[in-house]
Design a protein around this motif. Structure first.
Motif, mmCIF file in Angstrom:
data_model
loop_
_atom_site.group_PDB
_atom_site.id
_atom_site.type_symbol
_atom_site.label_atom_id
_atom_site.label_comp_id
_atom_site.label_asym_id
_atom_site.label_seq_id
_atom_site.Cartn_x
_atom_site.Cartn_y
_atom_site.Cartn_z
ATOM 1 N N GLU A 145 0.843 -1.183 0.000
ATOM 2 C CA GLU A 145 0.000 0.000 0.000
ATOM 3 C C GLU A 145 0.882 1.237 0.000
ATOM 4 N N ALA A 146 0.509 2.204 -0.806
ATOM 5 C CA ALA A 146 1.224 3.475 -0.893
ATOM 6 C C ALA A 146 0.235 4.593 -0.622
ATOM 7 N N ARG A 147 0.563 5.428 0.365
ATOM 8 C CA ARG A 147 -0.278 6.575 0.728
ATOM 9 C C ARG A 147 0.589 7.817 0.767
ATOM 10 N N GLY A 148 0.041 8.914 0.267
ATOM 11 C CA GLY A 148 0.815 10.145 0.303
ATOM 12 C C GLY A 148 0.173 11.241 -0.507
ATOM 13 N N THR A 149 1.025 12.056 -1.129
ATOM 14 C CA THR A 149 0.538 13.200 -1.892
ATOM 15 C C THR A 149 1.256 13.307 -3.239
ATOM 16 N N LEU A 150 0.571 13.907 -4.160
ATOM 17 C CA LEU A 150 1.102 14.213 -5.480
ATOM 18 C C LEU A 150 0.963 15.713 -5.662
ATOM 19 N N LYS A 151 2.069 16.373 -5.960
ATOM 20 C CA LYS A 151 2.055 17.807 -6.250
ATOM 21 C C LYS A 151 2.716 18.013 -7.604
ATOM 22 N N ALA A 152 2.081 18.852 -8.407
ATOM 23 C CA ALA A 152 2.624 19.107 -9.740
ATOM 24 C C ALA A 152 2.281 20.518 -10.180
ATOM 25 N N ARG A 153 3.161 21.050 -11.000
ATOM 26 C CA ARG A 153 2.917 22.306 -11.714
ATOM 27 C C ARG A 153 3.079 21.980 -13.187
ATOM 28 N N ILE A 154 1.984 22.139 -13.928
ATOM 29 C CA ILE A 154 1.984 21.794 -15.346
ATOM 30 C C ILE A 154 1.505 22.987 -16.166
ATOM 31 N N ILE A 155 1.830 22.956 -17.441
ATOM 32 C CA ILE A 155 1.279 23.902 -18.411
ATOM 33 C C ILE A 155 0.478 23.056 -19.388
ATOM 34 N N GLN A 156 -0.809 23.375 -19.457
ATOM 35 C CA GLN A 156 -1.737 22.577 -20.241
ATOM 36 C C GLN A 156 -2.398 23.460 -21.292
ATOM 37 N N PRO A 157 -2.623 22.936 -22.499
ATOM 38 C CA PRO A 157 -3.317 23.750 -23.505
ATOM 39 C C PRO A 157 -4.813 23.824 -23.211
ATOM 40 N N CYS A 158 -5.397 24.985 -23.447
ATOM 41 C CA CYS A 158 -6.839 25.152 -23.332
ATOM 42 C C CYS A 158 -7.503 24.203 -24.332
ATOM 43 N N ALA A 159 -8.581 23.567 -23.934
ATOM 44 C CA ALA A 159 -9.268 22.611 -24.795
ATOM 45 C C ALA A 159 -9.933 23.263 -25.996
ATOM 46 N N VAL A 160 -10.116 24.601 -25.954
ATOM 47 C CA VAL A 160 -10.781 25.300 -27.051
ATOM 48 C C VAL A 160 -9.805 26.164 -27.840
ATOM 49 N N SER A 161 -9.050 27.027 -27.144
ATOM 50 C CA SER A 161 -8.195 28.003 -27.833
ATOM 51 C C SER A 161 -6.748 27.550 -27.979
ATOM 52 N N ALA A 162 -6.356 26.501 -27.266
ATOM 53 C CA ALA A 162 -4.987 25.967 -27.253
ATOM 54 C C ALA A 162 -3.988 26.902 -26.566
ATOM 55 N N GLU A 163 -4.470 27.959 -25.896
ATOM 56 C CA GLU A 163 -3.557 28.825 -25.146
ATOM 57 C C GLU A 163 -2.970 28.046 -23.969
ATOM 58 N N ASP A 164 -1.791 28.428 -23.538
ATOM 59 C CA ASP A 164 -1.123 27.776 -22.414
ATOM 60 C C ASP A 164 -1.750 28.225 -21.096
ATOM 61 N N ILE A 165 -2.107 27.245 -20.263
ATOM 62 C CA ILE A 165 -2.720 27.534 -18.970
ATOM 63 C C ILE A 165 -1.887 26.868 -17.882
ATOM 64 N N PRO A 166 -1.376 27.652 -16.925
ATOM 65 C CA PRO A 166 -0.657 27.042 -15.808
ATOM 66 C C PRO A 166 -1.643 26.408 -14.835
ATOM 67 N N VAL A 167 -1.314 25.212 -14.374
ATOM 68 C CA VAL A 167 -2.191 24.464 -13.469
ATOM 69 C C VAL A 167 -1.354 23.909 -12.323
ATOM 70 N N SER A 168 -1.887 24.043 -11.116
ATOM 71 C CA SER A 168 -1.261 23.422 -9.942
ATOM 72 C C SER A 168 -2.119 22.253 -9.513
ATOM 73 N N ILE A 169 -1.467 21.149 -9.228
ATOM 74 C CA ILE A 169 -2.160 19.933 -8.781
ATOM 75 C C ILE A 169 -1.640 19.576 -7.400
ATOM 76 N N ASP A 170 -2.551 19.298 -6.494
ATOM 77 C CA ASP A 170 -2.212 18.866 -5.137
ATOM 78 C C ASP A 170 -3.254 17.824 -4.761
ATOM 79 N N GLU A 171 -2.896 16.553 -4.889
ATOM 80 C CA GLU A 171 -3.850 15.456 -4.725
ATOM 81 C C GLU A 171 -3.352 14.453 -3.695
ATOM 82 N N PRO A 172 -4.264 13.906 -2.894
ATOM 83 C CA PRO A 172 -3.865 12.769 -2.059
ATOM 84 C C PRO A 172 -3.709 11.541 -2.948
ATOM 85 N N LEU A 173 -2.809 10.667 -2.579
ATOM 86 C CA LEU A 173 -2.591 9.434 -3.339
ATOM 87 C C LEU A 173 -2.845 8.228 -2.447
#
Length: 176
Positions: free
Chosen positions: A61-89
């Protein structure tokens, strides 16, 4: 095929360990390509591992956290969008079983939904983290330029189309 972010751990030697995982620049670039991201600036997983014996081997069993900073394209305009992810794992590695036929129906309980089967004595904790990142990415993310891009393409807003669009203009009234 070897995953872009592979971190093999021996299930016989991980009881009680804390693992810090962070892909290098080349691994982040490969993951960004795999998940159709512009780039991954940071990806860090902190995991506490525990094992127990199970039929056929060890359950991990693995328990913890996932943190990420990504740049994702907008699903419509394809512009770059910065996204922060902070999820329990939480995920569980279990020995591979062969107790069912390919076309046989079976039900999964809620506890079995985050199970990853493994064969042998090693689990790939890096690939599990990569898959967790993939699940945390919003595939329909839109940015501030999405409405302008829709308008330029002659496409209405999502709420202006689809099966309920015709109902939008109706007014509820009493029996007059």
């Amino acid at each position: 095929m070897t995953p872009e972010f592979s971190r093999q751990l021996d299930v016989r030697q991980i009881e009680g360990k804390h693992v810090h995982l962070s892909p290098n620049e080349a691994e982040r670039a490969a993951l960004a390509e795999r998940f159709s991201l512009v780039r991954i600036d940071e990806l860090v997983a902190e995991l506490d591992l525990s094992t127990s014996e199970r039929e056929g081997g060890f359950q991990v069993e693995a328990r913890g956290t996932l943190k990420a900073r990504i740049i994702q394209p907008c699903a419509v305009s394809a512009e770059d969008i910065p996204v922060s992810i902070d999820e329990p794992l939480f995920f569980r590695f279990v020995p591979m079983t062969t107790g069912y036929e390919p076309d046989e129906e079976f039900e999964l309980t809620a506890d079995e939904l985050d199970e990853v089967e493994y064969d042998g004595t090693h689990v790939d904790i890096g690939e599990a983290v990569a898959q967790s990142l993939a699940l945390a990415i919003d595939p329909f993310l839109t940015g501030p330029q999405a409405d302008a891009a829709r308008k330029a393409a002659g496409i209405g807003a999502p709420e202006d189309s689809g099966p309920f669009a015709a109902l939008k203009g109706l007014k509820l009234g009493g029996n007059d």
